[in-house]
Design a protein around this motif. Sequence first.
Motif, mmCIF file in Angstrom:
data_model
loop_
_atom_site.group_PDB
_atom_site.id
_atom_site.type_symbol
_atom_site.label_atom_id
_atom_site.label_comp_id
_atom_site.label_asym_id
_atom_site.label_seq_id
_atom_site.Cartn_x
_atom_site.Cartn_y
_atom_site.Cartn_z
ATOM 1 N N LEU A 106 -20.349 12.679 36.192
ATOM 2 C CA LEU A 106 -19.239 11.834 35.764
ATOM 3 C C LEU A 106 -17.894 12.461 36.115
ATOM 4 N N PHE A 107 -17.742 13.744 35.829
ATOM 5 C CA PHE A 107 -16.449 14.392 36.020
ATOM 6 C C PHE A 107 -16.244 14.949 37.427
ATOM 7 N N GLY A 108 -17.296 14.924 38.252
ATOM 8 C CA GLY A 108 -17.117 15.349 39.632
ATOM 9 C C GLY A 108 -16.635 14.226 40.529
ATOM 10 N N THR A 109 -16.801 12.984 40.072
ATOM 11 C CA THR A 109 -16.424 11.823 40.872
ATOM 12 C C THR A 109 -14.918 11.828 41.148
ATOM 13 N N GLY A 110 -14.571 11.700 42.436
ATOM 14 C CA GLY A 110 -13.168 11.657 42.827
ATOM 15 C C GLY A 110 -12.524 13.013 42.999
ATOM 16 N N GLN A 111 -13.263 14.096 42.734
ATOM 17 C CA GLN A 111 -12.724 15.439 42.876
ATOM 18 C C GLN A 111 -12.911 15.958 44.299
ATOM 19 N N GLU A 112 -12.131 16.970 44.657
ATOM 20 C CA GLU A 112 -12.288 17.626 45.949
ATOM 21 C C GLU A 112 -13.651 18.308 46.038
ATOM 22 N N ASP A 113 -14.116 18.556 47.267
ATOM 23 C CA ASP A 113 -15.446 19.111 47.469
ATOM 24 C C ASP A 113 -15.701 20.392 46.691
ATOM 25 N N ASP A 114 -14.713 21.275 46.676
ATOM 26 C CA ASP A 114 -14.935 22.571 46.049
ATOM 27 C C ASP A 114 -14.487 22.630 44.592
ATOM 28 N N ALA A 115 -14.109 21.506 44.020
ATOM 29 C CA ALA A 115 -13.654 21.466 42.630
ATOM 30 C C ALA A 115 -14.800 21.783 41.671
ATOM 31 N N THR A 116 -14.445 22.423 40.551
ATOM 32 C CA THR A 116 -15.466 22.797 39.565
ATOM 33 C C THR A 116 -14.992 22.487 38.139
ATOM 34 N N GLU A 159 -30.117 12.652 46.815
ATOM 35 C CA GLU A 159 -29.768 14.046 46.564
ATOM 36 C C GLU A 159 -29.116 14.115 45.180
ATOM 37 N N LEU A 160 -27.805 14.336 45.111
ATOM 38 C CA LEU A 160 -27.184 14.514 43.794
ATOM 39 C C LEU A 160 -26.006 13.584 43.560
ATOM 40 N N ALA A 161 -26.132 12.347 44.001
ATOM 41 C CA ALA A 161 -25.170 11.299 43.660
ATOM 42 C C ALA A 161 -25.918 10.251 42.843
ATOM 43 N N ALA A 162 -25.168 9.378 42.165
ATOM 44 C CA ALA A 162 -25.811 8.377 41.314
ATOM 45 C C ALA A 162 -24.974 7.113 41.249
ATOM 46 N N ASP A 163 -25.645 5.972 41.273
ATOM 47 C CA ASP A 163 -24.986 4.685 41.072
ATOM 48 C C ASP A 163 -25.186 4.245 39.628
ATOM 49 N N ILE A 164 -24.167 3.582 39.093
ATOM 50 C CA ILE A 164 -24.221 3.105 37.716
ATOM 51 C C ILE A 164 -24.571 1.626 37.701
ATOM 52 N N LYS A 165 -25.513 1.249 36.873
ATOM 53 C CA LYS A 165 -25.941 -0.140 36.769
ATOM 54 C C LYS A 165 -24.798 -1.018 36.267
ATOM 55 N N ASP A 166 -24.690 -2.207 36.855
ATOM 56 C CA ASP A 166 -23.684 -3.200 36.478
ATOM 57 C C ASP A 166 -22.254 -2.706 36.704
ATOM 58 N N ALA A 167 -22.085 -1.776 37.641
ATOM 59 C CA ALA A 167 -20.737 -1.293 37.957
ATOM 60 C C ALA A 167 -20.709 -0.861 39.420
ATOM 61 N N GLU A 168 -19.579 -1.093 40.068
ATOM 62 C CA GLU A 168 -19.419 -0.663 41.457
ATOM 63 C C GLU A 168 -18.934 0.786 41.465
ATOM 64 N N THR A 169 -19.754 1.655 40.945
ATOM 65 C CA THR A 169 -19.359 3.047 40.787
ATOM 66 C C THR A 169 -20.458 3.970 41.299
ATOM 67 N N ARG A 170 -20.063 4.912 42.132
ATOM 68 C CA ARG A 170 -20.991 5.958 42.565
ATOM 69 C C ARG A 170 -20.489 7.291 42.041
ATOM 70 N N LEU A 171 -21.290 7.928 41.220
ATOM 71 C CA LEU A 171 -20.951 9.253 40.719
ATOM 72 C C LEU A 171 -21.344 10.293 41.761
ATOM 73 N N SER A 172 -20.470 11.258 41.951
ATOM 74 C CA SER A 172 -20.685 12.227 43.021
ATOM 75 C C SER A 172 -20.468 13.646 42.520
ATOM 76 N N ALA A 173 -21.483 14.460 42.654
ATOM 77 C CA ALA A 173 -21.360 15.871 42.291
ATOM 78 C C ALA A 173 -20.580 16.602 43.380
ATOM 79 N N THR A 174 -19.601 17.410 42.991
ATOM 80 C CA THR A 174 -18.868 18.202 43.979
ATOM 81 C C THR A 174 -19.755 19.337 44.481
#
Length: 335
Positions: free
Chosen positions: A130-140, A208-223
Amino acid sequence: MEWAALGDSYTAGVFVGAPRPELGSADRDGCDRTTGAYPNLVETKLAAEPPAGRTVRLTDFSCGAATIAEIATARQTPISPVQPPADGWPSVAPPKKIDRAQLSASTDVVTIGVGGNSLPFGKILTSCLLFGTGQEDDATPCRDAYDRGDFILDPESIRDKFQRVFREYVAMLEAVHEKAPNAKVITVGYPTIVPSDATTCDRQDTTELAADIKDAETRLSATHGYIAWLGEVNTELNAIIDDATDLVDYGYTYVDVAASSVGYDACQPRATKWVEGVCGQAGPYWPTDLTLGQDPVRLTLKCSEGNRATLVHPNAAGHANTATLVEAAVRKALT
């Protein structure tokens, strides 16, 4: 000879092979044990070639989502998403699985694979996606919050989690020894789940380590920074299990699964990986959508293109690898 297998979903097999008990059986308990799980594979090998010519009888009380406490002291309510009863699964009774497994002075060997749910890994995974979405690649940001211990969604710091898990694991091993003082106990670690070079993971790939949320146009992405940290967490958890196994000083054995699974992590191609990603290949009975977490962070992940919600669990090849290692340890213990 008597062998008892205890553990969580990495032991039970969840989506690998056919459900045990089979679908529709009145004996189903929501623990998601399967025919492809490593205890079952090892049992088959021991039956074909009995150690010291003696038959080994397996009692498998692994259960998906089990914590360390639910092995030794606490009652567990299974959470299987596969055809649950209308009023939910009944809690596992009696409260302690070591009682259900009927451990005693006549138990010869006990294998235990547990620990991840005690962190708990599921909450860490959900929060950091959830909190990695939209962050830079190396963000932690997720790692930093867990290091500080001020993550509003999960305020226990990662160091405090590790220390607590260590204490719980030692207490569990002591409880097992009390019930089965003559048993050879084998603790089983977790496989390598991410590569040493996190930049090789595709941040947008749900297998791999991304996820789509049901009923939302949202892809969660791990940095990539989070993925690297997740590897560190996995390494530390295995070290805790190894150290706890040594500390109790009963001659118990730790099985290192991580070393042999390097290069077969969730970010590898489908034909290579031994651990499925957030979405991946699973039996047709396993759901494509799965709800993770608890309020206020409860997300329903959805998988498409023939994939199922595998949530970073070992596949058939992964269980076969663990079975090879555990079989060797069990044979040594029994001979």
